[in-house]
Motif scaffolding. Structure first.
Motif, PDB file in Angstrom:
ATOM      1  N   VAL A   1      28.200  -4.999   6.478  1.00 12.62           N
ATOM      2  CA  VAL A   1      29.067  -5.787   7.362  1.00 12.62           C
ATOM      3  C   VAL A   1      30.447  -5.971   6.717  1.00 12.62           C
ATOM      4  O   VAL A   1      31.481  -5.836   7.395  1.00 12.62           O
ATOM      5  N   GLU A   2      30.459  -6.260   5.431  1.00 11.74           N
ATOM      6  CA  GLU A   2      31.744  -6.450   4.743  1.00 11.74           C
ATOM      7  C   GLU A   2      32.562  -5.158   4.743  1.00 11.74           C
ATOM      8  O   GLU A   2      33.789  -5.198   4.939  1.00 11.74           O
ATOM      9  N   MET A   3      31.901  -4.021   4.524  1.00 13.13           N
ATOM     10  CA  MET A   3      32.599  -2.734   4.551  1.00 13.13           C
ATOM     11  C   MET A   3      33.132  -2.427   5.946  1.00 13.13           C
ATOM     12  O   MET A   3      34.254  -1.923   6.112  1.00 13.13           O
ATOM     13  N   LYS A   4      32.323  -2.746   6.963  1.00  9.37           N
ATOM     14  CA  LYS A   4      32.746  -2.506   8.342  1.00  9.37           C
ATOM     15  C   LYS A   4      33.931  -3.385   8.712  1.00  9.37           C
ATOM     16  O   LYS A   4      34.890  -2.933   9.351  1.00  9.37           O
ATOM     17  N   MET A   5      33.877  -4.654   8.313  1.00  9.39           N
ATOM     18  CA  MET A   5      34.983  -5.573   8.592  1.00  9.39           C
ATOM     19  C   MET A   5      36.251  -5.119   7.877  1.00  9.39           C
ATOM     20  O   MET A   5      37.366  -5.220   8.428  1.00  9.39           O
ATOM     21  N   ALA A   6      36.088  -4.594   6.670  1.00  9.21           N
ATOM     22  CA  ALA A   6      37.250  -4.110   5.917  1.00  9.21           C
ATOM     23  C   ALA A   6      37.893  -2.919   6.608  1.00  9.21           C
ATOM     24  O   ALA A   6      39.127  -2.750   6.586  1.00  9.21           O
ATOM     25  N   SER A   7      37.060  -2.064   7.236  1.00 10.77           N
ATOM     26  CA  SER A   7      37.607  -0.900   7.950  1.00 10.77           C
ATOM     27  C   SER A   7      38.216  -1.299   9.302  1.00 10.77           C
ATOM     28  O   SER A   7      39.207  -0.714   9.744  1.00 10.77           O
TER      29      SER A   7
ATOM     30  N   VAL B   1      32.483 -13.524   5.477  1.00  8.95           N
ATOM     31  CA  VAL B   1      31.110 -13.150   5.832  1.00  8.95           C
ATOM     32  C   VAL B   1      30.188 -13.973   4.933  1.00  8.95           C
ATOM     33  O   VAL B   1      30.234 -13.854   3.711  1.00  8.95           O
ATOM     34  N   THR B   2      29.369 -14.807   5.545  1.00  9.37           N
ATOM     35  CA  THR B   2      28.513 -15.733   4.792  1.00  9.37           C
ATOM     36  C   THR B   2      27.053 -15.380   4.994  1.00  9.37           C
ATOM     37  O   THR B   2      26.606 -15.167   6.123  1.00  9.37           O
ATOM     38  N   ASN B   3      26.346 -15.315   3.879  1.00  9.61           N
ATOM     39  CA  ASN B   3      24.912 -15.056   3.912  1.00  9.61           C
ATOM     40  C   ASN B   3      24.172 -16.387   3.824  1.00  9.61           C
ATOM     41  O   ASN B   3      24.428 -17.190   2.927  1.00  9.61           O
ATOM     42  N   GLN B   4      23.265 -16.624   4.744  1.00  9.01           N
ATOM     43  CA  GLN B   4      22.493 -17.860   4.742  1.00  9.01           C
ATOM     44  C   GLN B   4      21.750 -18.045   3.425  1.00  9.01           C
ATOM     45  O   GLN B   4      21.636 -19.167   2.923  1.00  9.01           O
TER      46      GLN B   4
END
Length: 388
Positions: free
Chosen positions: A228-234, A245-248
């Motif tokens: 998810v972090e890589m996708k958001m960065a792209s 991006v927060t992980n529970q």
């Protein structure tokens, strides 16, 4: 002299000075009960916090944006949903709205979302149904309400099929949520959930600033978060400061660390009273040695060895601390239940904590009983017999 005989003599000596023995044990009783009560409260709080975090949903990732430049559009949300490891995704818009029925008016939390929200946030309905994709597509004026909202506006009536005025517009109630109580300090039952498209119209904004993602497996959550972090960065290059991006699980780990530290600190503070109780035992045993100097001299004169005297006084110290520890356990359990009922606190008793506090009281009895016992065993029998 055998161990059994030494134990009998120690118990006889303790019974001979009942008031002094009770006062000596008081330190151990307070210490053990303090450890049990404080640690149990801390552990109960930890379980309560963990339960509240779990109420937010299972295998949960939260994407939050802080800038209007980072727009979570339907196309980009769709791309995120296609990532490997993502089971479901739920975009959310939220705000506060005025809700009215007849003469009752109140401000209620509004959530606009999709059908997957029920699964992602582990939200169940006690009556009726949840939002569907058709409701979003056709911008239906339907609402799912929290249990508190249902009580406020409908009392004991069944809300399903009835209507509420939300910001002056009539909405049909299609479902009532199961009560979740408060979660992370916020009440989750005074709420209204509407279709995403309807919610955007109600709050007057199409901007989606929060998206919840549910992973397929708890074991894969770290990998899913990296994806998810890589996708958001792209999707949003050079704009990492504008979203998070927060992980529970990270939240749970942090809370667990804080709770463990609090438990350790409370246990340490309570253990100090055990040490004070040990000092009390040593003090009383030293007084006992002075009072029974002639008795010790007579025993040694008729053949008692140094070891016999040492064991007798050591057993007295251990009996005092162990009986005090047992009474402390009973007191701790009783006080814990009382505190739980009076102050509505979560108390979680642990057999390991109870065993530890009892063993610690025994060790304290041995450690602080050695010095007076050693002093008694070293008395010269001739000088002891002449002692007044």
């Amino acid at each position: 002299m055998g161990i059994l005989q030494s134990i009998k003599m120690a118990l006889k000596s303790i019974k001979g000075n009942k008031l002094r023995s009770v006062l000596t044990m008081l330190g151990m009783i307070i210490g053990v009960s303090s450890v049990i009560v404080l640690v149990s409260i801390a552990q109960g709080s930890t379980k309560n916090v963990t339960s509240q975090i779990n109420q937010l949903g299972t295998n949960l990732l939260t994407i939050s944006t802080f800038s209007t430049d980072v727009a979570l559009t339907e196309d980009k949300i769709s791309e995120l949903s296609k990532l490997e490891g993502v089971k479901a995704i739920s975009p959310v818009v939220s705000g506060r709205v005025n809700v009215k029925k007849d003469r009752t008016t109140s401000q209620v939390s509004l959530t606009g979302t999709n059908a997957a929200y029920s699964q992602v946030r582990d939200t169940k309905v006690s009556a009726g149904r949840f939002i569907t994709d058709l409701d979003i597509e056709y911008r239906q004026k339907v609402a799912v309400i929290g249990s508190s909202t249902a009580t406020t506006f409908f009392g004991t009536e069944d809300p399903v099929g009835q209507y509420l005025q939300i910001e002056g517009t009539s909405y049909k109630v299609v479902g009532v949520l199961v009560s979740k109580g408060s979660s992370m300090g916020q009440g989750g039952d005074n709420t209204v959930i509407v279709p995403l498209s309807t919610g955007q119209r109600l709050i007057g904004s199409t901007t989606i600033s929060q998206v919840y993602l549910q992973g397929k497996s708890e074991d894969q959550m770290d990998n899913v978060m990296n994806e998810v972090e890589m996708k958001m960065a792209s999707l949003y290059p050079n704009q990492s400061d504008s979203y998070s991006v927060t992980n529970q699980q990270d939240v749970m780990d942090t809370m667990s660390s804080v709770s463990d530290t609090m438990t350790l600190m409370l246990g340490g503070i309570a253990s100090i009273s055990l040490l004070v109780g040990g000092i009390g035992i040593m003090n009383i045993m030293l007084v006992s040695v002075s009072e029974r100097t002639k008795e010790i001299g007579i025993r040694k004169a008729i053949g008692a060895k140094r070891r016999d005297v040492l064991i007798q006084f050591l057993i007295e110290a251990v009996v005092l601390s162990s009986v005090g520890g047992l009474i402390g356990i009973i007191s701790g359990l009783g006080i814990g239940e009382l505190v739980s009922s009076l102050f509505s606190l979560s108390v979680s008793f642990s057999s390991s904590v109870i065993l530890f506090s009892f063993l610690f009281s025994l060790i304290v009895g041995v450690v602080f009983g050695v010095f007076p016992a050693n002093k008694a065993s070293k008395l010269n029998p001739i000088q002891a017999l002449r002692y007044e």
